[in-house]
Design a protein around this motif. Structure first.
Motif, PDB file in Angstrom:
ATOM      1  N   LEU A   1       4.050  -5.781   0.319  1.00 42.37           N
ATOM      2  CA  LEU A   1       3.172  -4.732  -0.221  1.00 42.37           C
ATOM      3  C   LEU A   1       3.795  -4.026  -1.413  1.00 42.37           C
TER       4      LEU A   1
ATOM      5  N   ARG B   1       5.430  -5.340  -3.818  1.00 36.32           N
ATOM      6  CA  ARG B   1       5.176  -6.135  -5.023  1.00 36.32           C
ATOM      7  C   ARG B   1       3.719  -6.024  -5.459  1.00 36.32           C
ATOM      8  N   LEU B   2       2.848  -5.589  -4.540  1.00 37.24           N
ATOM      9  CA  LEU B   2       1.419  -5.465  -4.866  1.00 37.24           C
ATOM     10  C   LEU B   2       1.090  -4.105  -5.463  1.00 37.24           C
ATOM     11  N   LEU B   3       2.001  -3.152  -5.371  1.00 32.19           N
ATOM     12  CA  LEU B   3       1.749  -1.813  -5.917  1.00 32.19           C
ATOM     13  C   LEU B   3       1.909  -1.837  -7.424  1.00 32.19           C
ATOM     14  N   ARG B   4       1.294  -0.830  -8.086  1.00 33.18           N
ATOM     15  CA  ARG B   4       1.492  -0.643  -9.520  1.00 33.18           C
ATOM     16  C   ARG B   4       1.890   0.793  -9.750  1.00 33.18           C
TER      17      ARG B   4
ATOM     18  N   ARG C   1       5.178  -1.794  -9.705  1.00 35.09           N
ATOM     19  CA  ARG C   1       5.792  -2.582  -8.628  1.00 35.09           C
ATOM     20  C   ARG C   1       7.002  -1.812  -8.089  1.00 35.09           C
TER      21      ARG C   1
ATOM     22  N   GLU D   1       2.048 -13.870  -2.972  1.00 32.84           N
ATOM     23  CA  GLU D   1       1.348 -13.560  -4.220  1.00 32.84           C
ATOM     24  C   GLU D   1       0.861 -14.826  -4.918  1.00 32.84           C
TER      25      GLU D   1
ATOM     26  N   MET E   1      -5.436  -6.382   1.017  1.00 30.57           N
ATOM     27  CA  MET E   1      -4.632  -5.777  -0.053  1.00 30.57           C
ATOM     28  C   MET E   1      -4.131  -6.871  -0.995  1.00 30.57           C
ATOM     29  N   LEU E   2      -3.625  -7.952  -0.404  1.00 33.89           N
ATOM     30  CA  LEU E   2      -3.102  -9.074  -1.186  1.00 33.89           C
ATOM     31  C   LEU E   2      -4.192  -9.678  -2.072  1.00 33.89           C
TER      32      LEU E   2
ATOM     33  N   ARG F   1      -5.565  -7.240  -4.906  1.00 32.77           N
ATOM     34  CA  ARG F   1      -4.642  -7.149  -6.042  1.00 32.77           C
ATOM     35  C   ARG F   1      -4.791  -8.380  -6.937  1.00 32.77           C
TER      36      ARG F   1
ATOM     37  N   LEU G   1      -2.824   1.846   5.033  1.00 29.28           N
ATOM     38  CA  LEU G   1      -2.705   1.299   3.675  1.00 29.28           C
ATOM     39  C   LEU G   1      -4.058   1.062   3.032  1.00 29.28           C
TER      40      LEU G   1
END
Lengths: 334, 334
Positions: free
Chosen positions: A282, A284-287, A289, B228, B255-256, B259, B282
């Motif tokens: 998760l 790595r999925l945030l912005r 990162r 990813e 979520m994956l 994104r 989340l």
């Protein structure tokens, strides 16, 4: 020995009667002890009688006869298991099962430590015991476990536990690594999130202490519940706190805090850099990162092999058998 | 009975010798059986001898004497536990511990079902057994467990299991609820994510089937690994798929996927609506906020009370004792 008063449960005596043999013969056949010579015909008669009656041997009786189980006891950790720890335990159970062990877990989410706990484990006569919270083991508890005959006694603990094979798992190092990253980036006023949940607080305080030691200065302790409301309240106080770097306890709390900061107009990492821990997908999925402290647990199959060796050679001198591998995975948030 | 050949482990015979009493007296004192009159002085001498020697009773011996343990067996589910299920089991362990039960979990991540598994459980003579994958129980297995004297036999299963108190847990309903939400929004071409992980695939296929039944039409099956790269590959195919609604298996996969879709320029929910499952925190932190299927597990303390009642009254006619509560939590993504 097997005439326990269970409702309608067939006993080995019932099997013996039906097969027309002695109870000793039933025991020899069903427990495959291989020390007595039993004819194939007798063996078949006993097996048929057991099947007809639905008789299953009592594991406790078998364990008493052999004096030892092939059981590895894996008490539940008192802290909540994240996906990282849960995955490690699942892999370890799998590796131990492949080696012929039955893995049993005991204990509620708030199992007490100390001597009573050790006595409860010793009563089960496991072949091996892996303690997740090794710091709770007392010398008396270790002595009791050793004397009850536990072959492999392994623990995760911040420091070597006397008499125990220890995997060094010092959570201070996680906080120190996070603070180190923030300081290297030029952050000067650090905050560290401590979860409000009772079960996670001990871990949070260790990580806070590690950050303080690395910073060589006071850092702001930020108590945070795992709710949007709690995060919004903390974000509202942000301008007054004046923090330019924060270690958010783990990746999930980092996601929660980053969302609240962004909703409150706080630029990450421009105004405040954020570091998580656990290196979950998760992050790595945030912005931006998420920069995160990766916590490398020991290889589960190697640990299973070690446990197997110690069961075979319980006299091995207790030593440090592994260590968490801690490293910062640098991305965009810090 | 306690002369098992464990290394250096003191036995009740050693305690008896040291205290100058019979082994029966040691047993009476240490197991608090209360049926024999023992003087306070003798009791004190036995306790002192046991403490000096570091003797602990053998749980297996105690279980044989009583014929029954206060153990609730809670085999690990074969599917990976998310935070929802993990939290439920933690609460259940806690509630059962408060009622004086020891909760033991057994089994690797890929424990086989069927008769051998049931035999392994029966050998442990638990007072109660809670099976997470009740569909794997065979009639022969249920019969064996009943005859071995398991008092409370409770299972989670899509349909009532004969001879077992069943909590109805039909994962098809999760898929059906998600598809129902998408159809009500006007979506016409639906996709359903199925995780590529072997352990999660069974659950994923049940949810897919439920969505297909609700849609009354073919839906696109979207195999997705939890990486990813896999999500990016799926997002690259998106224009060709022409889907206007997708059920993403659970909140983490949602979520994956969201994104990856957003990175590929697919507007959510404008071009494709997305539904998750689990109603995790989340999902509320994502933008757009995630619409999710909430899966209400039974109340853990009420289930513990039921297990306690069934242990006391094992003759109770097996019935349906609960059901997952499934509801859509509508937010922005669908």
């Amino acid at each position: 020995m097997t005439d326990q008063p269970t409702r309608a449960a067939p006993t080995s005596a019932d099997v013996a009667r039906r097969a027309g043999v002695s109870r000793a013969t039933v025991s020899y056949v069903l427990n495959d002890s291989g020390t007595a010579r039993i004819s194939d015909a007798t063996r078949a008669r006993v097996l048929a009688a057991a099947a007809d009656l639905g008789y299953v041997p009592h594991a406790a009786a078998r364990s008493l006869r052999s004096g030892r189980t092939r059981m590895v006891l894996l008490p539940y950790p008192s802290t909540p298991m994240g996906p990282l720890v849960y995955g490690f335990f699942a892999a370890l159970r799998h590796s131990l099962a492949e080696r012929g062990y039955a893995v049993a877990s005991f204990g509620g989410p708030h199992a007490p430590g100390g001597l009573d706990t050790a006595r409860g484990w010793a009563e089960l006569r496991p072949a091996a015991l892996l303690v997740a919270d090794g710091a709770a083991l007392t010398p008396e508890g270790v002595d009791l476990l050793r004397r009850s005959g536990v072959g492999a006694l392994v623990a995760f603990a911040p420091r070597p536990v006397p008499g125990v094979h220890t995997v060094l798992a010092d959570q201070c190092r996680v906080g120190a690594a996070a603070a180190g990253r923030l300081l290297a980036r030029g952050c000067r006023r650090l905050g560290v999130v401590v979860p409000e949940t009772a079960a996670a607080q001990g871990l949070g305080l260790s990580r806070l202490r590690g950050a303080e030691e690395a910073a060589g200065a006071r850092v702001e302790r930020l108590d945070l519940a795992c709710t949007e409301e709690s995060a919004a309240r903390l974000a509202a106080r942000w301008p007054a706190l004046g923090l330019d770097g924060v270690f958010a306890y783990n990746d999930e709390y980092a996601m929660l805090l980053m969302r609240a900061l962004q909703d409150a107009g706080v630029d990450v990492p421009g105004r405040t850099a954020v570091v998580g821990a656990g290196d979950l997908l998760l992050g790595r999925l945030l912005r931006p990162r998420l920069t995160s402290v990766r916590i490398g647990l020991p290889d589960a199959s190697r640990l299973a092999a070690l446990i197997d060796e110690l069961v075979a050679d319980p006299g091995a001198v207790p030593t440090v058998v592994g260590e968490l591998k801690i490293e910062v995975v640098a991305r965009e948030s810090a």
